[in-house]
Write an enzyme that holds these catalytic residues in place. Structure first.
Site: not given
Length: 554
Positions: A208, A331, A446
């Site tokens: 990230s 995601e 994610h």
């Protein structure tokens, strides 16, 4: 939320390691016949307080007294609106002692790597505002990549205002969080040999915002010579949230100060105001709304120092490296599920482009926002909330992660870097804990891959099934192979399963899943070309990457 070995307690080693940084004592993590030594909370910089606040980090002095490194150091001061994901911080965040790192190293000598094991340096995510290396259970982490004959280092770096304050000029160029990461890499170069690592075989990897940091570190002339390989996971320098122009980021920090009562005019007065504020004030964002477009608030900026040129020029002149990068299947699924403002989905699909494509990004925001919305609802029954939520998830994932990752892969390959590109698509449907009931469907989201790479469950405690363990074995093998050999297939692989990335087939990638991993030709159903067109014509993207402006007209 919990690592798969968090129920175990390590033994504290009474013997000290005579490291070049100073003598240290650490923990003993036992995994069948393998012992991993872990040293937690090693300081790599002087406390960034007083005169060192909002300054580049300063190397800590070598110590002579034995330092007990049994516990993680404190997290850096946290900022931002992701508390519902990150949860309470442990240990308590603070300014003074937060710039620490952790080393996990197999005890027995390597039969393959006589000059030291390859090193993998992990940079945590959290939107540049939250999280810490201590979020990963040390016992669990020691039972993942370190069992693959590598040394793993994880680091803390300054976050939020403390890490990224800028006045947009020489008074305070900013990017202190990136300077922290760079100093940690210099520590690795200088001291990792004492811990059995090879400073000439270093891979930086992050997820990230940590992935974006990883990619940015590969570009800056201050950091790019400190490692040989890099793995940006679900985040690159090309992602929407990665970096801003300095004047836009400076505007955010001026607005934030004015929100808290600042009334000065020049940069010196603004910087002085920030120096005088308490951590409580500077971490309080409740009620503040930025006028600049973008997903995140306090992020790196193109400062002219850490980044002396636009990103494409830096990529072109940087030494060639091996890159491995990718995303999860959905995601945007967790982002859509956790944000009440995105419900119903039609509202979310309307609000999302409004927050991204403002006048500071494109010259025709209303037109771009309308085109964006219409593209994602095309052919969908708007009364079908499940179908609309799937489109919202796709839009969030595409805009914030998927397009930026493939753009970085293309840009790196264009400039002669060897790239391996993947999607992670395995999910255990029982892995979402308290969020389970909010999910419109189950998929790899994610942070899902972190369970299988570092042994830590982000949304629920990781209690692996037999299938989970097989995926963990596959994932740690692929990532450690890349760190050791520059090839995820392994040393001397003759019949490669995971092909190198090619600009001739730019969407072709490796699908990591279970029971089968395989190469695939289409990346996210071909949706990315639409967003690449917008980014390719937007002022923001063109200025950051290529140093020029071009108003978006679709």
């Amino acid at each position: 939320m919990g690592g798969f070995l968090s129920h175990l307690t390590p033994e504290q080693n009474v013997e000290a390691l005579k490291a070049s940084c100073g003598p240290v004592r650490g923990n003993i993590y036992k995994h069948d016949d393998v012992i991993v030594d872990g040293y937690l909370g090693i300081p790599y910089a002087k406390p960034p307080v007083g005169e060192l606040r909002f300054k580049k980090p300063v190397t800590v002095d070598v110590w002579t007294e034995i330092k007990d490194c049994y516990k993680y150091g404190p997290a850096c001061v946290q900022t931002g609106g992701f508390e519902q994901i990150a949860g309470p911080r442990t240990p308590t965040p603070e300014e003074a002692g937060c710039l620490t790192l952790n080393v996990f190293t197999p005890r027995n000598a390597s039969s393959e790597f006589k000059n030291g094991r390859p090193v993998m340096v992990y940079i945590h995510g959290g939107g540049y505002e939250l999280c810490a290396s201590s979020d990963f259970c040390a016992y669990s982490l020691s039972g993942t990549l370190p069992l693959k004959d590598v040394v793993v280092v994880s680091i803390n770096y300054r976050l939020g205002v403390f890490g990224f304050l800028t006045t947009g000029d020489n008074v305070c160029p900013g990017n202190f969080g990136l300077w922290d990461q760079t100093l940690a890499l210099k520590w690795v170069q200088k001291h990792i040999s004492s811990f059995g690592g090879d400073p000439n075989c270093v891979t930086v990897f992050g997820q990230s915002a940590g992935g974006a940091s990883t990619d940015l570190l590969s570009l800056s002339p201050h950091s790019r010579d400190l490692f040989q390989r890099f793995i940006p996971i679900s985040g690159t320098a090309h992602c929407d949230f990665a970096i801003r122009a300095s004047e836009n980021q400076a505007k955010i920090f001026r607005e934030f100060a004015e929100f808290h009562g600042f009334s000065g005019r020049d940069s010196s007065a603004l910087f002085k105001w920030y120096q005088e504020q308490s951590p409580e004030t500077l971490s309080n964002v409740k009620g503040y709304k930025k006028s600049i477009s973008g997903f995140l608030t306090f992020i790196p900026n193109l400062d002219g120092d850490f980044f002396p040129k636009p990103l494409d020029e830096l990529r072109k002149e940087a030494p060639k490296k091996q890159m491995m990068t990718g995303v999860t299947e959905y995601e945007g699924l967790m982002l859509a599920s956790m944000n009440p403002a995105f419900s119903p989905a039609d509202v979310g699909l309307t609000l999302m482009p409004q927050g991204i494509y403002g006048k500071d990004v494109v010259s025709n925001p209303d037109e771009i926002q309308k085109i964006f919305y219409e593209k994602y609802v095309e052919g969908v029954d708007k009364s079908d909330e499940l179908a609309m939520r799937k489109k919202l998830c796709e839009a969030l994932g595409d805009e914030f992660f998927n397009v930026g990752v493939i753009q970085a892969a293309k840009n790196a390959a264009k400039h002669g870097n060897e790239v391996y590109f993947y999607t992670f698509e395995y999910v255990n449907p029982d892995s979402f804990g308290m969020w389970d009931g909010m999910m419109p469907f189950k998929a790899a989201v994610h942070c899902t891959e972190l369970r299988y790479l570092l042994g830590e469950g982000v949304y629920s405690k990781f209690e692996p099934t037999e299938e989970d363990r097989k995926v963990m074995e596959t994932t740690t093998t692929l990532f450690s192979n890349f760190a050791k050999y520059g090839n995820p297939n392994g040393k001397g692989a003759t019949a490669e399963i995971w092909e190198k990335y090619s600009l001739n087939r730019p969407e072709r990638h490796y699908r990591i899943s279970y029971p089968k991993c395989e190469m695939r030709d289409v990346y996210h159903e071909g949706r990315i070309q639409f967003l690449e067109k917008i980014d390719g014509d937007s002022d923001k993207y063109q200025e950051l990457v290529y140093g020029k402006k071009k108003s978006a007209k679709i």
